[in-house]
Motif scaffolding. Structure first.
Motif: not given
Ligand code: KG4
Ligand code: ZN
Length: 339
Positions: A1-20
């Protein structure tokens, strides 16, 4: 399932799309340059910059993956541990987007994400031993599956990344220190300075880096700071950290005879550590899975990957999920029943 991931725990903002389980795009808005003059991360700057970068990072992630918002089927975000101001920006953004799109949301523990980051590019089979080494953690886990983590050992004081950053600062290498120590060590003698192997009484799988740090400060004060001295100190200190971490893994393998070890977290970029674990494990016929450097440091892909695993099993989190500066992995889950 197309999933967006958001990581912002420290000084980098990172987003990704993962599918299967496959990464379609991973975009990181790095703030390293903004924090470098201060010699470390300034929390207020980090959260403000995250806020400013949210929209453009999401747009670029979707563009790279050639997807649009209406195709998303799930959203995951880091909820702990980290800088609370930073975490809240990414977490609230993800929850609001999930609510607006009426799709499920999952909170992911940052270290849990790191542990699965090796599965982005390698085949990973459970059970495995997972060594998560970052700016805040030096923990060894027995991983039996998604959501099943047993802490076998950990540092009792500084994390490995934190120790690298402090010694780099002492030598005058700037921030972030880990990569600088890694590079400088190439020109130094790892046997130039003696560092004792840390011992934690009664806990053979625990480790400690504060004694090494004190010894390094002492060497620095006594021996001056010529370029060759700096390289020798960096190389010797790095070798000592690597020895401590390899010893943890070797001892754990005596009690937990797994077929695979996973190395994860920012410090997993360290070339000496990668080489040492490779050597240790190839003799024992145990596979070592390590992410490529882009997935060792903080990234949205590991959060999207882990979130997708939970959401595939309909294990979403309530939108009331809060951010936590501290939260030990393996004690409660941010699903509907936990936390
Ligand atoms: O996982 P990460 O990106 O963020 C945290 O969750 O903390 O890890 C950052 C840490 C920093 O302490 C940084 O100095 C260290 O990882 N690091 C390294 C290397 N690259 C990053 N440490 C040693 N050698 C490296 N090549
Ligand atoms: Zn991290």
């Amino acid at each position: 399932m197309l999933t967006l991931g958001v990581e912002s725990s420290c000084d980098d903002l990172s987003m990704a799309l993962v599918e299967a389980g496959r990464v379609l795009a991973n975009v990181t808005a790095s703030q390293t340059a903004a924090h470098a003059p201060f010699g470390g991360v300034v929390p207020e700057i980090a959260s403000r910059r995250h806020l400013e970068a949210l929209e453009a990072t999401l747009d670029l992630t979707l563009k790279k993956a050639q997807k649009n918002l209406s195709q998303l089927r799930g959203i995951a975000a880091t909820f702990a541990p980290g800088l609370v101001g930073s975490l809240l920006v990414g977490l609230n953004f993800a929850k609001a987007l999930a609510m607006a799109l009426q799709i499920p949301f999952r909170g992911v523990h940052h270290i849990e994400g790191h542990l699965w980051s090796a599965a982005l590019e390698n085949s990973v089979e459970t059970p495995f031993l997972g060594l998560a080494v970052s700016g805040g953690h030096s923990h060894l886990y027995l991983v039996k599956g998604v959501g099943d983590y047993q802490v076998l050992g950990h540092t009792v004081d500084d994390a490995a990344g934190e120790a690298f950053d402090k010694i780099a600062k002492l030598i005058g290498l700037g921030y972030p220190g880990g990569p600088a120590i890694d590079r400088l060590s190439e020109r130094g003698d790892p046997a130039a300075f003696y560092f004792a192997l840390p011992r934690v009484k009664g806990h053979p799988l625990h480790t400690s880096f504060s004694g090494m740090k004190t010894a390094a400060v002492d060497y620095f004060r006594r021996h001056g700071d010529s370029p060759q001295f700096q390289a020798n100190l960096a190389a010797s200190f790095q070798a000592a950290v690597v020895r401590a971490l390899s010893t943890m893994v070797a001892r754990a393998l005596q009690h937990h005879p797994v077929k695979q070890v996973v190395l994860a977290g920012g410090v997993a970029c360290n070339r000496a550590l990668r080489a040492a674990l490779q050597e240790l494990l190839q003799d024992r016929d145990i596979r070592l899975a390590m992410p490529s450097p882009q997935y060792c440091t903080d990234n949205g892909a590991m959060i999207a990957f882990t979130g997708e695993k939970y959401l595939e099993g309909s294990e979403d989190s309530p939108l009331s999920l809060n951010a936590f500066a501290r939260s030990p992995l393996g004690q409660g889950s941010p699903g509907r029943k936990g936390l």
